[in-house]
Design an enzyme around this catalytic site. Sequence first.
Site, PDB file in Angstrom:
ATOM      1  NE  ARG A  57      -6.659  -5.940   1.384  1.00 22.87           N
ATOM      2  CZ  ARG A  57      -6.484  -5.827  -0.477  1.00 22.87           C
ATOM      3  NH1 ARG A  57      -7.215  -6.148  -0.644  1.00 22.87           N
ATOM      4  NH2 ARG A  57      -5.379  -5.941  -1.226  1.00 22.87           N
TER       5      ARG A  57
ATOM      6  CE  LYS B 114       2.882  24.874  -2.087  1.00 16.29           C
ATOM      7  NZ  LYS B 114       1.887  25.869  -1.371  1.00 16.29           N
TER       8      LYS B 114
ATOM      9  NE  ARG C 144      -1.242   0.678   5.409  1.00 12.52           N
ATOM     10  CZ  ARG C 144      -1.427  -0.055   4.211  1.00 12.52           C
ATOM     11  NH1 ARG C 144      -1.390  -0.678   3.411  1.00 12.52           N
ATOM     12  NH2 ARG C 144      -2.441  -0.997   5.590  1.00 12.52           N
TER      13      ARG C 144
ATOM     14  CG  HIS D 137      -1.162  -3.006   9.468  1.00 14.99           C
ATOM     15  ND1 HIS D 137      -2.326  -2.198  10.026  1.00 14.99           N
ATOM     16  CD2 HIS D 137      -1.751  -3.451   8.224  1.00 14.99           C
ATOM     17  CE1 HIS D 137      -2.997  -2.324   8.625  1.00 14.99           C
ATOM     18  NE2 HIS D 137      -2.991  -2.990   7.667  1.00 14.99           N
TER      19      HIS D 137
HETATM   20  C1  NCD Z   1      -1.544  -5.874   4.341  1.00 14.78           C
HETATM   21  C2  NCD Z   1      -0.049  -4.561   4.653  1.00 14.78           C
HETATM   22  O1  NCD Z   1      -0.397  -3.402   4.422  1.00 14.78           O
HETATM   23  O2  NCD Z   1       0.940  -4.713   5.613  1.00 14.78           O
HETATM   24  N1  NCD Z   1      -2.270  -5.316   3.913  1.00 14.78           N
HETATM   25  C3  NCD Z   1      -3.432  -4.698   4.300  1.00 14.78           C
HETATM   26  O3  NCD Z   1      -3.265  -4.029   5.156  1.00 14.78           O
HETATM   27  N2  NCD Z   1      -4.530  -5.769   4.220  1.00 14.78           N
HETATM   28  C4  NCD Z   1      -0.360  -7.440   3.252  1.00 14.78           C
HETATM   29  C5  NCD Z   1       0.667  -6.511   2.546  1.00 14.78           C
HETATM   30  O4  NCD Z   1       0.589  -4.978   2.112  1.00 14.78           O
HETATM   31  O5  NCD Z   1       0.967  -7.477   2.256  1.00 14.78           O
END
Ligand code: NCD
Length: 369
Positions: free
Chosen positions: A85, A114, A135, A168
């Site tokens: 997502r 590398k 991420r 997040h």
């Molecule tokens: C969440 C995450 O990555 O922290 N997912 C997301 O971004 N929608 C929740 C999860 O992975 O449980």
Amino acid sequence: MSTTEMLQTDPLAQPTAYRVAQLSRDDRLFHIILAQQFDSELIETLCRLAEMIRNIADTKRGNQFLRSLLAHKRAMLYFIQPSTRTFLSFSAACQILGIPYNEVRNPSTSSEIKGETEEDTVHVLSQYFDLIIMRHPMEGFAERMAYKLNASLRPIPIINGGSGKDQHPTQAMLDIYTLLRSFEPRLADRVRPMLSGNPFHGRTIAFVGDLKRGRTVRSLCYLLCRYSGMRLVFVSPPELRMGEDITEYLDRHGIHHEECDDLNAVIRDCDAVYMTRLQDEHDKAGESKAIDYYKYSLTLEMVERAKPDLVIMHPLPRRAELDVRIDDDPRAKYWAQVRNGMWMRAAMIAYIFHTDATIIDHYQTHYTT
Ligand code: NCD
């Protein structure tokens, strides 16, 4: 270097206010790394901007306008931790705003194989792109890179799309947008006036599951501290309780919170319930296998006893903790949450590139009477 000296020089060990200032420029967020960067005014501004973008995107002409806004920028989606997502909604948000983007999702296909460090990789990316959305499995990595880029020849913004177990912030923004859309119906109909009153006053919100390692709940708690008068209930296995850093932050902001072992005991009181899955990818040696996580599930039978306007949320992906039979209930907001994420992320990118005023002008000229 002694530990004291290291702490003195480590930017992550500095007070939050100092870090927030380093992540800003000209009184605006430059990077989006921490949920503590958002105050209630910015939360509401971005929710209204998301609302405007989704209305404008309703027509072909509106889409053409949006796509013309940032066609001169390029974005990199550097996602070296699994994502569906967050990755797809950020790429859709880039498409909505006309931003060409590229992706690195598997470091084994990049020069990291590398021996190039991740820090060097990010430096290289900053030479080709105007925004890095990142991420990363390590807490603090995105923040450290933001400070590194601040000091580099080509400082560009970084947006944190999930940093380890820690934060997040963009998920928290789409979550609060979902809550506001539910608690404040005028947000959807009328985006012009600022929200009146406090939509969270008197609300009970339960957070359920792995609260120790669930970064989405941690970030959302920071945002909820910008409001008052609510009751938070943390329902988790004893081993996976909400961290003290968050409960202390809630205390400092006067937010009532309590722990509870049984969702059944509070479900009738809830205005919103936020479910989460077991974050067992963070286990060191399979220790969470012994936990009876089924106890921390939401079933259709429980929802039948809940308020008629309960807001049921889950950041997804789900496992068995969220009964699929709830999916057809109008109180299930987790699919709407997914779509809200796309508009909210478009709003955040538009804001980062200073195009919010142009969108508001366009909206007011074409969409209000
Ligand atoms: C969440 C995450 O990555 O922290 N997912 C997301 O971004 N929608 C929740 C999860 O992975 O449980």
